[in-house]
Design a protein around this motif. Structure first.
Motif, PDB file in Angstrom:
ATOM      1  N   GLU A 106       4.429 -41.173  -5.064  1.00 23.01           N
ATOM      2  CA  GLU A 106       4.766 -39.868  -5.900  1.00 23.01           C
ATOM      3  C   GLU A 106       3.911 -39.403  -6.148  1.00 23.01           C
ATOM      4  O   GLU A 106       3.523 -38.143  -6.723  1.00 23.01           O
ATOM      5  CB  GLU A 106       5.412 -40.845  -6.875  1.00 23.01           C
ATOM      6  CG  GLU A 106       7.036 -41.015  -6.271  1.00 23.01           C
ATOM      7  CD  GLU A 106       7.973 -41.758  -7.625  1.00 23.01           C
ATOM      8  OE1 GLU A 106       7.358 -42.243  -8.645  1.00 23.01           O
ATOM      9  OE2 GLU A 106       9.152 -42.120  -7.060  1.00 23.01           O
ATOM     10  N   ALA A 107       3.010 -39.925  -6.515  1.00 20.10           N
ATOM     11  CA  ALA A 107       1.701 -39.702  -7.510  1.00 20.10           C
ATOM     12  C   ALA A 107       0.219 -40.426  -6.991  1.00 20.10           C
ATOM     13  O   ALA A 107       0.250 -41.987  -7.685  1.00 20.10           O
ATOM     14  CB  ALA A 107       1.685 -38.946  -8.677  1.00 20.10           C
ATOM     15  N   THR A 108      -0.809 -40.581  -6.420  1.00 21.86           N
ATOM     16  CA  THR A 108      -2.428 -40.785  -6.623  1.00 21.86           C
ATOM     17  C   THR A 108      -3.528 -39.493  -6.456  1.00 21.86           C
ATOM     18  O   THR A 108      -3.005 -38.929  -7.053  1.00 21.86           O
ATOM     19  CB  THR A 108      -2.162 -41.617  -5.363  1.00 21.86           C
ATOM     20  OG1 THR A 108      -2.969 -42.785  -5.816  1.00 21.86           O
ATOM     21  CG2 THR A 108      -1.880 -41.055  -4.368  1.00 21.86           C
ATOM     22  N   LEU A 132      -5.346 -29.692  -6.154  1.00 20.72           N
ATOM     23  CA  LEU A 132      -5.680 -28.743  -6.473  1.00 20.72           C
ATOM     24  C   LEU A 132      -6.786 -28.402  -6.894  1.00 20.72           C
ATOM     25  O   LEU A 132      -8.295 -28.599  -6.815  1.00 20.72           O
ATOM     26  CB  LEU A 132      -4.923 -28.341  -6.807  1.00 20.72           C
ATOM     27  CG  LEU A 132      -4.919 -26.338  -7.602  1.00 20.72           C
ATOM     28  CD1 LEU A 132      -5.330 -25.541  -6.583  1.00 20.72           C
ATOM     29  CD2 LEU A 132      -4.147 -25.691  -8.553  1.00 20.72           C
ATOM     30  N   VAL A 133      -7.309 -29.628  -7.841  1.00 21.85           N
ATOM     31  CA  VAL A 133      -8.622 -30.112  -9.227  1.00 21.85           C
ATOM     32  C   VAL A 133      -9.647 -30.263  -8.198  1.00 21.85           C
ATOM     33  O   VAL A 133     -10.662 -29.967  -8.229  1.00 21.85           O
ATOM     34  CB  VAL A 133      -8.324 -30.993  -9.479  1.00 21.85           C
ATOM     35  CG1 VAL A 133      -9.403 -31.228 -10.356  1.00 21.85           C
ATOM     36  CG2 VAL A 133      -6.983 -30.554 -11.412  1.00 21.85           C
ATOM     37  N   ARG A 134      -9.272 -31.469  -7.098  1.00 20.88           N
ATOM     38  CA  ARG A 134     -10.667 -31.570  -5.741  1.00 20.88           C
ATOM     39  C   ARG A 134     -10.872 -30.502  -5.198  1.00 20.88           C
ATOM     40  O   ARG A 134     -11.698 -30.220  -4.872  1.00 20.88           O
ATOM     41  CB  ARG A 134     -10.109 -32.176  -5.242  1.00 20.88           C
ATOM     42  CG  ARG A 134     -11.074 -32.851  -4.126  1.00 20.88           C
ATOM     43  CD  ARG A 134     -10.554 -34.184  -2.846  1.00 20.88           C
ATOM     44  NE  ARG A 134      -8.606 -33.756  -2.563  1.00 20.88           N
ATOM     45  CZ  ARG A 134      -8.796 -34.667  -0.912  1.00 20.88           C
ATOM     46  NH1 ARG A 134      -9.234 -36.161  -1.366  1.00 20.88           N
ATOM     47  NH2 ARG A 134      -7.668 -34.240  -0.665  1.00 20.88           N
ATOM     48  N   GLU A 135      -9.748 -29.316  -4.877  1.00 18.13           N
ATOM     49  CA  GLU A 135     -10.096 -28.421  -4.269  1.00 18.13           C
ATOM     50  C   GLU A 135     -10.860 -26.821  -5.032  1.00 18.13           C
ATOM     51  O   GLU A 135     -12.138 -26.520  -4.252  1.00 18.13           O
ATOM     52  CB  GLU A 135      -9.142 -27.429  -3.125  1.00 18.13           C
ATOM     53  CG  GLU A 135      -8.721 -28.225  -2.142  1.00 18.13           C
ATOM     54  CD  GLU A 135      -9.063 -27.753  -0.858  1.00 18.13           C
ATOM     55  OE1 GLU A 135      -9.802 -27.050  -0.594  1.00 18.13           O
ATOM     56  OE2 GLU A 135      -9.862 -29.455  -0.616  1.00 18.13           O
ATOM     57  N   PHE A 171      -3.407 -23.036  -0.288  1.00 18.29           N
ATOM     58  CA  PHE A 171      -1.762 -23.493  -1.113  1.00 18.29           C
ATOM     59  C   PHE A 171      -0.577 -24.138  -0.846  1.00 18.29           C
ATOM     60  O   PHE A 171      -0.420 -24.880  -1.031  1.00 18.29           O
ATOM     61  CB  PHE A 171      -1.215 -22.584  -2.641  1.00 18.29           C
ATOM     62  CG  PHE A 171      -2.244 -22.098  -3.260  1.00 18.29           C
ATOM     63  CD1 PHE A 171      -2.955 -22.544  -4.262  1.00 18.29           C
ATOM     64  CD2 PHE A 171      -3.091 -20.485  -3.400  1.00 18.29           C
ATOM     65  CE1 PHE A 171      -3.757 -22.206  -5.305  1.00 18.29           C
ATOM     66  CE2 PHE A 171      -3.844 -20.439  -4.814  1.00 18.29           C
ATOM     67  CZ  PHE A 171      -4.073 -20.895  -5.624  1.00 18.29           C
ATOM     68  N   GLU A 172      -0.180 -23.814   0.526  1.00 22.77           N
ATOM     69  CA  GLU A 172       1.000 -24.316   1.314  1.00 22.77           C
ATOM     70  C   GLU A 172       0.721 -25.735   1.716  1.00 22.77           C
ATOM     71  O   GLU A 172       1.697 -26.496   1.376  1.00 22.77           O
ATOM     72  CB  GLU A 172       0.967 -23.438   2.172  1.00 22.77           C
ATOM     73  CG  GLU A 172       1.945 -21.946   2.135  1.00 22.77           C
ATOM     74  CD  GLU A 172       2.505 -20.565   2.918  1.00 22.77           C
ATOM     75  OE1 GLU A 172       2.567 -21.617   3.790  1.00 22.77           O
ATOM     76  OE2 GLU A 172       3.768 -19.483   2.456  1.00 22.77           O
ATOM     77  N   ASN A 173      -0.192 -25.598   2.338  1.00 21.88           N
ATOM     78  CA  ASN A 173      -0.977 -27.340   2.379  1.00 21.88           C
ATOM     79  C   ASN A 173      -1.396 -27.616   1.301  1.00 21.88           C
ATOM     80  O   ASN A 173      -0.313 -29.350   1.655  1.00 21.88           O
ATOM     81  CB  ASN A 173      -2.206 -26.716   3.055  1.00 21.88           C
ATOM     82  CG  ASN A 173      -3.076 -28.128   4.127  1.00 21.88           C
ATOM     83  OD1 ASN A 173      -2.294 -28.651   4.782  1.00 21.88           O
ATOM     84  ND2 ASN A 173      -4.111 -28.967   3.155  1.00 21.88           N
ATOM     85  N   LEU A 174      -1.585 -27.749   0.400  1.00 20.51           N
ATOM     86  CA  LEU A 174      -1.277 -28.693  -0.913  1.00 20.51           C
ATOM     87  C   LEU A 174      -0.386 -28.464  -1.854  1.00 20.51           C
ATOM     88  O   LEU A 174       0.080 -29.909  -1.688  1.00 20.51           O
ATOM     89  CB  LEU A 174      -2.100 -28.306  -1.873  1.00 20.51           C
ATOM     90  CG  LEU A 174      -3.912 -27.911  -1.648  1.00 20.51           C
ATOM     91  CD1 LEU A 174      -4.466 -27.366  -2.981  1.00 20.51           C
ATOM     92  CD2 LEU A 174      -3.958 -28.636  -1.014  1.00 20.51           C
ATOM     93  N   ASN A 218       4.689 -33.995  -4.871  1.00 22.30           N
ATOM     94  CA  ASN A 218       5.349 -33.208  -6.380  1.00 22.30           C
ATOM     95  C   ASN A 218       4.198 -32.215  -7.221  1.00 22.30           C
ATOM     96  O   ASN A 218       3.251 -32.630  -6.520  1.00 22.30           O
ATOM     97  CB  ASN A 218       5.957 -34.588  -7.000  1.00 22.30           C
ATOM     98  CG  ASN A 218       5.034 -35.597  -7.355  1.00 22.30           C
ATOM     99  OD1 ASN A 218       4.187 -34.844  -7.490  1.00 22.30           O
ATOM    100  ND2 ASN A 218       5.259 -36.496  -6.962  1.00 22.30           N
ATOM    101  N   GLN A 219       4.721 -31.684  -8.366  1.00 19.61           N
ATOM    102  CA  GLN A 219       3.620 -30.917  -8.813  1.00 19.61           C
ATOM    103  C   GLN A 219       2.703 -32.319  -9.483  1.00 19.61           C
ATOM    104  O   GLN A 219       1.221 -31.666  -9.140  1.00 19.61           O
ATOM    105  CB  GLN A 219       4.098 -30.540 -10.485  1.00 19.61           C
ATOM    106  CG  GLN A 219       3.214 -29.882 -10.985  1.00 19.61           C
ATOM    107  CD  GLN A 219       3.215 -28.452 -10.450  1.00 19.61           C
ATOM    108  OE1 GLN A 219       4.354 -27.788 -10.032  1.00 19.61           O
ATOM    109  NE2 GLN A 219       1.886 -27.937 -10.356  1.00 19.61           N
ATOM    110  N   LYS A 220       2.631 -33.322 -10.014  1.00 17.55           N
ATOM    111  CA  LYS A 220       1.378 -34.163  -9.855  1.00 17.55           C
ATOM    112  C   LYS A 220       0.371 -34.663  -8.345  1.00 17.55           C
ATOM    113  O   LYS A 220      -0.242 -34.279  -8.720  1.00 17.55           O
ATOM    114  CB  LYS A 220       1.991 -35.572 -10.308  1.00 17.55           C
ATOM    115  CG  LYS A 220       2.438 -35.554 -11.330  1.00 17.55           C
ATOM    116  CD  LYS A 220       2.744 -37.315 -11.770  1.00 17.55           C
ATOM    117  CE  LYS A 220       3.742 -37.331 -13.309  1.00 17.55           C
ATOM    118  NZ  LYS A 220       3.951 -38.725 -13.473  1.00 17.55           N
ATOM    119  N   LYS A 221       1.459 -34.727  -7.610  1.00 15.05           N
ATOM    120  CA  LYS A 221       0.348 -34.773  -6.788  1.00 15.05           C
ATOM    121  C   LYS A 221      -0.478 -33.194  -5.847  1.00 15.05           C
ATOM    122  O   LYS A 221      -1.676 -33.110  -6.383  1.00 15.05           O
ATOM    123  CB  LYS A 221       1.630 -35.052  -4.997  1.00 15.05           C
ATOM    124  CG  LYS A 221       0.105 -35.411  -3.798  1.00 15.05           C
ATOM    125  CD  LYS A 221       1.106 -35.806  -2.707  1.00 15.05           C
ATOM    126  CE  LYS A 221       0.010 -36.219  -1.352  1.00 15.05           C
ATOM    127  NZ  LYS A 221       1.706 -36.349  -0.282  1.00 15.05           N
TER     128      LYS A 221
END
Length: 347
Positions: A32-34, A198-201, A170-173, A190-193
């Motif tokens: 879900e998110a990490t 995105l922040v990393r990119e 963006f589509e890949n993310l 999901n939005q968190k992932k």
């Protein structure tokens, strides 16, 4: 004894060289998110976590802790063995920097395996991600690839990236291609992932003078692009790629591989079926039934997607586009390189 790291210390450690982040939460939580790039070595699997959670709520904390210890002790050899395979410095974390990561780090320390632990866990990391996006700090100019569905925009981004150009996909993310059929064959974020990736990119690309992106809507599948990036996209350098419809059909067949997921394509089509004239919808259903996906795609382009794209374009008549009219994807890429060269010469 293991040491707790703040999020800033963790980022500094990561910047120094190879470092492995280990999420010790259950596989479901991990998916879900990490923290991007992490691996999952869970203290409890999904079923075990559910069992312990139920005991905690219905019986009490001590009973839940005893059951957790019983479960974990049985899998301890495999747990330790998994960590011994890691040959870089490592940091463990759970949701809040609580019992699971503390247990993991303590046991590893007793076995002579050095690790640090992220204070506050994934929750702290999520707070940091939200804060970073709230800064709205990203200076590179966007060069935006627009075009009808199937114009090869995603493929062109990949070709640019292979040549060393700065690209933000963006589509890949999002794990989604941005259409009704967009998640087929992919794992949607999901939005968190999405935000974490995105922040990393953004950090990777922030020193570039310009970045290539695709002309997305703000919502991509299950996630939304931050407003400041969407607005930046709207005011970027706009390119428009034009390919013959036959080439667009070929590109979509290569990208979506509908022959691998025929049932999913039939299900997705039901969502837009009512928006098509009845004879066209009937023809598409017949073609789906016999696996004539080339015909399906051509009919959808001509009777659904192209008109939607034209309608969207009519809402932005003030935008000036640099047009690339090509015979195929390779031709479009060569012309795109020429456009890039002219843009750079004019800087």
């Amino acid at each position: 004894m293991f040491r707790d790291l703040t999020i800033d210390e963790l980022l500094a450690v990561q910047a120094k060289g190879p470092h492995t982040f280990i999420d010790v939460r259950s596989p479901k939580e991990f998916n879900e998110a990490t923290i991007p790039g992490s691996i999952n070595i869970p203290v409890f699997n999904d079923e075990e976590r559910a069992e312990i959670g139920t005991l905690y709520k219905q019986v009490g904390q001590e009973v839940a802790k005893d059951r957790g210890l019983e479960i974990f002790s049985q899998k301890l050899p495999d747990f330790i063995r998994a960590f011994k395979q890691i040959d870089t410095p490592m940091t463990v974390f759970c949701w809040r920097g609580g019992m699971r990561s503390k247990t993991a780090a303590t046991v590893l320390d007793l076995m002579g395996i050095h690790t640090t632990r992220l204070a506050g866990g994934v929750r702290t990391f999520r707070q940091w991600v939200v804060h970073e996006l709230e800064q709205e700090d990203f200076s590179p100019t966007f060069i935006v690839l627009n075009g009808y569905t199937g114009s090869g925009k995603t493929a062109l981004l990949k070709m640019l990236a292979d040549k060393g150009f700065p690209v933000l996909d963006f589509e890949n993310l999002a794990g989604h291609r941005g259409s009704i059929f967009g998640q087929i064959g992919l794992e949607p974020s999901n939005q968190k992932k999405f935000d974490s990736l995105l922040v990393r990119e953004l950090a990777r690309l922030k020193q570039e003078p310009y970045v290539f992106i695709e002309g997305e809507s703000r919502r991509i599948g299950k996630v939304s692009m931050p407003s400041f990036l969407f607005n930046k996209k709207e005011t970027g350098v706009q390119l428009s790629v034009h390919l013959p419809v036959e080439e667009r059909v070929k590109n979509i067949l290569a990208d979506y591989e509908p022959d691998k997921y025929p049932e999913l394509f039939q299900e997705a089509f039901q969502i837009i079926k009512k928006r098509l004239h009845t004879p066209i919808a009937k023809q598409i259903e017949d073609d789906l039934a016999i696996g004539d996906f080339a015909s399906v795609i051509k009919l959808l382009l001509e009777n659904y997607y192209d008109s939607r794209y034209e309608h969207s374009g009519n809402q932005h008549t003030e935008i000036e586009y640099v047009h690339i009219t090509a015979n195929n994807l390779d031709d479009a890429f060569q012309q795109l390189l020429g456009v890039v060269e002219r843009l750079e010469l004019n800087k």
